[in-house]
Design an enzyme around this catalytic site. Structure first.
Site, PDB file in Angstrom:
ATOM      1  N   CYS A 151       0.201  -5.190   1.246  1.00  0.00           N
ATOM      2  CA  CYS A 151      -0.802  -5.381   2.791  1.00  0.00           C
ATOM      3  C   CYS A 151      -1.003  -7.106   3.032  1.00  0.00           C
ATOM      4  O   CYS A 151      -0.582  -7.709   2.562  1.00  0.00           O
ATOM      5  CB  CYS A 151      -1.221  -5.142   3.438  1.00  0.00           C
ATOM      6  SG  CYS A 151      -1.621  -4.940   5.234  1.00  0.00           S
ATOM      7  N   HIS A 175       1.098   0.551   3.978  1.00  0.00           N
ATOM      8  CA  HIS A 175      -0.312   0.931   3.596  1.00  0.00           C
ATOM      9  C   HIS A 175       0.063   2.232   2.765  1.00  0.00           C
ATOM     10  O   HIS A 175       0.118   3.514   3.305  1.00  0.00           O
ATOM     11  CB  HIS A 175      -1.081   0.925   4.579  1.00  0.00           C
ATOM     12  CG  HIS A 175      -2.534   0.078   5.097  1.00  0.00           C
ATOM     13  ND1 HIS A 175      -3.260  -0.347   4.015  1.00  0.00           N
ATOM     14  CD2 HIS A 175      -1.741  -1.061   6.036  1.00  0.00           C
ATOM     15  CE1 HIS A 175      -3.939  -1.827   4.762  1.00  0.00           C
ATOM     16  NE2 HIS A 175      -2.632  -2.453   5.722  1.00  0.00           N
ATOM     17  N   GLU A 178      -1.234   4.148   0.924  1.00  0.00           N
ATOM     18  CA  GLU A 178      -2.578   4.640   0.903  1.00  0.00           C
ATOM     19  C   GLU A 178      -2.892   6.191   2.106  1.00  0.00           C
ATOM     20  O   GLU A 178      -3.666   6.723   1.510  1.00  0.00           O
ATOM     21  CB  GLU A 178      -3.420   3.874   0.465  1.00  0.00           C
ATOM     22  CG  GLU A 178      -4.378   2.830   0.929  1.00  0.00           C
ATOM     23  CD  GLU A 178      -3.564   1.786   1.740  1.00  0.00           C
ATOM     24  OE1 GLU A 178      -4.509   0.776   2.093  1.00  0.00           O
ATOM     25  OE2 GLU A 178      -2.323   1.990   1.283  1.00  0.00           O
TER      26      GLU A 178
END
Length: 236
Positions: free
Chosen positions: A115, A210, A212
């Site tokens: 990002c 993202h 994660e």
């Protein structure tokens, strides 16, 4: 087996209830994804690169993960004005992240940029950003959408996919590409979602989303962290 040491630059936080005062933090999901991949995540302090040698600091690490965060100051990429939507700008954070991006690539240390991290790499290499993508029809916040991955890229090799479901939270995007960078993924609206640097001396890929967020349940997203740690392990 010793876990490869992965440097993750901290993000400044004005308040944190558990610590009572301002803090330097990283997203738990991000750290957990590195740990699942077999890496040893180490949060590093964003010290002023004008007085601290970033190359020397990074040399002890096997890999670097440049995480998300607030916006880069528009003057960093030559903009004369600042859009009203630009938020959480921190001059020290910018200076440190940009130097980390440059030095990591120079050293050939494996690098995954996420990002803001992707945007920092683009700006570090002379690229620019669109300061705000606009209204609801161009919204890339709190959405999961399909991203098309270019064949033959490190991103495709890492994920094993040509289309991924990406969890996005950003209101800016790449405008002009930095020197030597190539686009490895795009959203349906044309937004750049992945970058690579073919001339990089080490493994490097950057994603605008993202990974994660969903890595704990989506093996395709976890595979990005696995690839970073595998590349880091290969340096030994």
């Amino acid at each position: 087996m010793t876990r490869p040491l992965i440097a993750v630059p901290a993000r400044f936080s004005a308040t944190t209830s558990a610590l009572r005062y301002a803090a330097e933090v990283n997203a738990r999901a991000l750290i957990e994804a590195v740990w699942r991949a077999g890496g040893e995540p180490a949060t590093i302090h964003p010290a002023d690169p004008a007085v601290t040698d970033v190359t020397e600091r990074l040399a002890r690490f096997d890999g670097v993960l440049l995480p998300g965060g607030g916006d880069l100051a528009p003057h960093r990429y030559g903009a004369a004005d600042t859009h009203d939507s630009v938020y959480d700008v921190d001059d020290l954070q910018d200076a440190f992240d940009l130097e980390v991006a440059r030095r990591t690539l120079d050293l050939g240390i494996p690098l995954l940029a996420v990002c803001r991290g992707l945007q920092a790499v683009n700006v570090a290499l002379g690229g620019t950003l669109e300061q705000d993508m606009g209204g609801p029809e161009r919204e890339h916040r709190h959405v999961v959408h399909p991203v098309a991955v270019e064949r033959g890229t490190l991103l495709e090799q890492a994920t094993g996919a040509q289309k991924v479901e990406a969890s996005c939270y950003h209101h800016q995007r790449v405008e002009r590409l930095g020197s030597g960078l190539t686009v490895t993924a795009r959203a349906a609206d044309g937004t750049v979602e992945g970058l690579e640097l073919p001339s990089a001396g080490g493994w490097f890929t950057a994603v605008q989303w993202h990974p994660e967020d969903t890595a704990h349940e989506d093996p395709v997203q976890q595979a990005l962290f696995d690839a970073l740690v595998d590349a880091a392990r290969g340096r030994h």
